[in-house]
Scaffold this motif. Structure first.
Motif, PDB file in Angstrom:
ATOM      1  N   UNK A 162       0.869  -1.208  -0.023  1.00 45.35           N
ATOM      2  CA  UNK A 162       0.112   0.049  -0.025  1.00 45.35           C
ATOM      3  C   UNK A 162       0.841   1.412  -0.017  1.00 45.35           C
ATOM      4  N   UNK A 163       1.913   1.225   0.776  1.00 48.94           N
ATOM      5  CA  UNK A 163       2.674   2.452   1.028  1.00 48.94           C
ATOM      6  C   UNK A 163       3.500   2.579  -0.197  1.00 48.94           C
ATOM      7  N   UNK A 164       4.173   1.554  -0.643  1.00 46.64           N
ATOM      8  CA  UNK A 164       4.845   1.980  -2.082  1.00 46.64           C
ATOM      9  C   UNK A 164       4.067   2.169  -3.276  1.00 46.64           C
ATOM     10  N   UNK A 165       2.987   1.445  -3.494  1.00 49.26           N
ATOM     11  CA  UNK A 165       2.010   1.924  -4.510  1.00 49.26           C
ATOM     12  C   UNK A 165       1.637   3.292  -4.376  1.00 49.26           C
ATOM     13  N   UNK A 166       1.056   3.931  -3.067  1.00 43.93           N
ATOM     14  CA  UNK A 166       0.579   5.172  -3.035  1.00 43.93           C
ATOM     15  C   UNK A 166       1.451   6.268  -3.592  1.00 43.93           C
ATOM     16  N   UNK A 167       2.819   6.191  -2.964  1.00 43.23           N
ATOM     17  CA  UNK A 167       3.692   6.990  -2.859  1.00 43.23           C
ATOM     18  C   UNK A 167       4.265   6.909  -4.705  1.00 43.23           C
ATOM     19  N   UNK A 168       4.220   5.970  -5.209  1.00 39.26           N
ATOM     20  CA  UNK A 168       4.736   5.703  -6.694  1.00 39.26           C
ATOM     21  C   UNK A 168       3.636   6.402  -7.621  1.00 39.26           C
ATOM     22  N   UNK A 197      24.154   3.499  -2.129  1.00 40.12           N
ATOM     23  CA  UNK A 197      23.495   4.704  -1.358  1.00 40.12           C
ATOM     24  C   UNK A 197      22.521   4.112   0.074  1.00 40.12           C
ATOM     25  N   UNK A 198      22.983   2.794   0.032  1.00 37.27           N
ATOM     26  CA  UNK A 198      22.284   2.129   1.211  1.00 37.27           C
ATOM     27  C   UNK A 198      20.682   2.104   1.059  1.00 37.27           C
ATOM     28  N   UNK A 199      20.125   1.859   0.025  1.00 41.66           N
ATOM     29  CA  UNK A 199      18.446   1.892  -0.458  1.00 41.66           C
ATOM     30  C   UNK A 199      18.154   0.524  -0.467  1.00 41.66           C
ATOM     31  N   UNK A 200      19.193  -0.482  -0.534  1.00 37.23           N
ATOM     32  CA  UNK A 200      18.632  -1.898  -0.544  1.00 37.23           C
ATOM     33  C   UNK A 200      17.893  -2.320   0.596  1.00 37.23           C
ATOM     34  N   UNK A 201      16.624  -2.997   0.579  1.00 39.56           N
ATOM     35  CA  UNK A 201      15.879  -3.326   1.538  1.00 39.56           C
ATOM     36  C   UNK A 201      15.170  -2.454   2.154  1.00 39.56           C
ATOM     37  N   UNK A 202      14.563  -1.188   1.372  1.00 43.28           N
ATOM     38  CA  UNK A 202      14.178  -0.269   2.016  1.00 43.28           C
ATOM     39  C   UNK A 202      12.727   0.098   0.987  1.00 43.28           C
ATOM     40  N   UNK A 203      11.793   0.768   1.385  1.00 40.71           N
ATOM     41  CA  UNK A 203      10.427   0.981   0.635  1.00 40.71           C
ATOM     42  C   UNK A 203      10.954   2.204  -0.421  1.00 40.71           C
ATOM     43  N   UNK A 204      11.856   3.177   0.001  1.00 44.48           N
ATOM     44  CA  UNK A 204      12.209   4.110  -0.836  1.00 44.48           C
ATOM     45  C   UNK A 204      13.147   3.483  -2.008  1.00 44.48           C
ATOM     46  N   UNK A 205      13.719   2.529  -1.719  1.00 43.21           N
ATOM     47  CA  UNK A 205      14.538   1.768  -2.943  1.00 43.21           C
ATOM     48  C   UNK A 205      13.544   1.262  -3.904  1.00 43.21           C
ATOM     49  N   UNK A 254       8.584   4.775  -9.904  1.00 36.45           N
ATOM     50  CA  UNK A 254       8.296   5.985 -10.571  1.00 36.45           C
ATOM     51  C   UNK A 254       8.930   6.090 -11.819  1.00 36.45           C
ATOM     52  N   UNK A 255      10.484   5.858 -11.821  1.00 39.54           N
ATOM     53  CA  UNK A 255      11.277   5.808 -12.996  1.00 39.54           C
ATOM     54  C   UNK A 255      10.787   5.159 -14.097  1.00 39.54           C
ATOM     55  N   UNK A 256      10.489   3.811 -13.813  1.00 37.64           N
ATOM     56  CA  UNK A 256      10.002   2.874 -14.899  1.00 37.64           C
ATOM     57  C   UNK A 256       8.710   2.990 -15.358  1.00 37.64           C
ATOM     58  N   UNK A 257       7.693   3.655 -14.777  1.00 38.47           N
ATOM     59  CA  UNK A 257       6.430   4.030 -15.031  1.00 38.47           C
ATOM     60  C   UNK A 257       6.279   5.303 -15.759  1.00 38.47           C
ATOM     61  N   UNK A 258       7.268   6.286 -15.469  1.00 44.52           N
ATOM     62  CA  UNK A 258       6.794   7.718 -15.841  1.00 44.52           C
ATOM     63  C   UNK A 258       7.156   7.867 -17.371  1.00 44.52           C
ATOM     64  N   UNK A 265      15.423  -6.186  -5.123  1.00 44.30           N
ATOM     65  CA  UNK A 265      15.977  -4.986  -4.118  1.00 44.30           C
ATOM     66  C   UNK A 265      15.545  -5.172  -2.481  1.00 44.30           C
ATOM     67  N   UNK A 266      14.777  -6.068  -2.306  1.00 41.70           N
ATOM     68  CA  UNK A 266      14.142  -6.138  -0.880  1.00 41.70           C
ATOM     69  C   UNK A 266      14.599  -7.756  -0.500  1.00 41.70           C
ATOM     70  N   UNK A 267      15.177  -7.838   0.752  1.00 45.07           N
ATOM     71  CA  UNK A 267      15.796  -9.065   1.228  1.00 45.07           C
ATOM     72  C   UNK A 267      14.941  -9.518   2.412  1.00 45.07           C
ATOM     73  N   UNK A 268      14.123  -8.787   3.135  1.00 45.26           N
ATOM     74  CA  UNK A 268      13.476  -9.167   4.292  1.00 45.26           C
ATOM     75  C   UNK A 268      12.034  -8.742   4.234  1.00 45.26           C
ATOM     76  N   UNK A 269      11.172  -9.226   5.134  1.00 44.02           N
ATOM     77  CA  UNK A 269       9.546  -8.586   5.409  1.00 44.02           C
ATOM     78  C   UNK A 269       9.692  -7.210   5.546  1.00 44.02           C
ATOM     79  N   UNK A 270      10.573  -6.393   5.909  1.00 41.58           N
ATOM     80  CA  UNK A 270      10.612  -5.155   6.460  1.00 41.58           C
ATOM     81  C   UNK A 270      10.189  -4.338   5.293  1.00 41.58           C
ATOM     82  N   UNK A 271      10.579  -4.616   4.045  1.00 45.33           N
ATOM     83  CA  UNK A 271      10.360  -3.854   2.799  1.00 45.33           C
ATOM     84  C   UNK A 271       9.440  -4.691   1.613  1.00 45.33           C
ATOM     85  N   UNK A 272       9.459  -6.010   1.635  1.00 46.05           N
ATOM     86  CA  UNK A 272       8.988  -6.758   0.735  1.00 46.05           C
ATOM     87  C   UNK A 272       7.674  -6.562   0.449  1.00 46.05           C
TER      88      UNK A 272
END
Length: 279
Positions: A76-82, A134-142, A148-152, A218-225
């Motif tokens: 939900x969070x990733x889809x909303x902001x994207x 940039x330490x963005x692996x396994x984050x929602x921002x990542x 955004x870039x691929x759908x734009x 890009x996401x390896x744990x349930x924290x951001x999957x």
């Protein structure tokens, strides 16, 4: 003549019904399977309708997929902001490409159209390397940034087409009335291209909500999957699929997609109709 016309209309209706039925059969089968107990699902006797309807697979989601709420929240969070930033950037860029003349405009537009022709998977390795630095692996921002870039590019192309259909006289009238650039864009132009915005929202949401490759890499744990990745963990001790719980999870994951589409179908269909008339 009237009989031939009616016969032709009936034939077209039957053809469209058959095609629609073929497309909807997998959804119906999945929904009915989610309502069958395990003994019916794994029975050698194939049944279409559940003999003994069973809701245990839906309640079992939360025990067999312990991080269900986390996966769902991430989706939900990733889809909303994207979707939000994709619509914002697509609307402004589409407006710029359509209504303004400046050096390099056609070159930039050509670059956008070129990107549309390339499969988005080829960006995965460069994106992974950049995010590692940039330490963005396994984050929602990542996930949000690549989505955004691929759908734009496609979204920009859609919005440019929508703004092309708005007469320039409307911009000039707004400026005569004292409206600035931002007021003209936000209060005059955007309300007119609502069908295009609805199309971008629906297309982007469907693309992001069900995307698997980027989310798994890009996401390896349930924290951001996301839920698309979480569904793949529905296996028992023998690494076999739990089809009852799997189908129930799929049905629940489709609810937001259906909600988005049904809430915006008026604008979506209106945009398609307008495009057909102009064409």
């Amino acid at each position: 003549m009237s009989i031939k016309k009616n016969a032709g209309s009936i034939a077209v209706f039957i053809l469209l019904f058959v095609i629609s039925f073929i497309f909807i059969i997998p959804f119906i089968w999945t929904m009915l399977t989610s309502l069958k107990p395990d003994e019916e699902i794994y029975s050698s006797v194939l049944t279409f309708l559940p003999v003994n309807p069973y809701l245990g697979h839906y309640t079992g989601i939360f025990t067999k997929l312990g991080n269900f709420f986390k996966y769902f929240t991430n989706s939900v969070v990733v889809s909303f902001w994207s979707v939000l930033f994709n619509v914002l950037f697509a609307a402004t860029l589409g407006y710029s490409f359509s209504k303004f003349q400046y050096w390099g405009r056609d070159l930039f537009l050509g670059f956008v159209l070129l990107i549309i022709t390339l499969p988005y998977v080829i960006y995965l390795i460069p994106i992974y390397i950049m995010q590692s630095r940039f330490d963005l692996i396994d984050t929602r921002l990542g996930l949000i940034l690549p989505y955004i870039a691929t759908n734009l590019p496609m979204s920009v192309f859609i919005m440019r087409g929508q703004f092309n259909g708005v007469p320039n006289e409307m911009m000039e009238a707004a400026r005569i009335d004292g409206a600035g650039q931002w007021q003209t864009f936000s209060r005059v132009m955007l309300p007119i291209v609502k069908p295009g915005i609805a199309t971008v929202i629906i297309m982007t949401f469907i693309s992001v909500w069900g995307e698997f490759t980027y989310a798994r890499t890009l996401c390896t744990t349930a924290k951001s999957q996301t839920l698309a990745v979480g569904i793949t963990f529905l296996r028992d001790e023998a690494a076999s699929w739990q089809y009852g719980t799997l189908t129930a999870t799929i049905i629940l994951s489709l609810i937001p997609v259906l909600a988005i589409f049904l809430s915006m179908q008026k604008y979506f269909i209106k945009g398609i109709m307008a495009g057909a008339v102009k064409g």
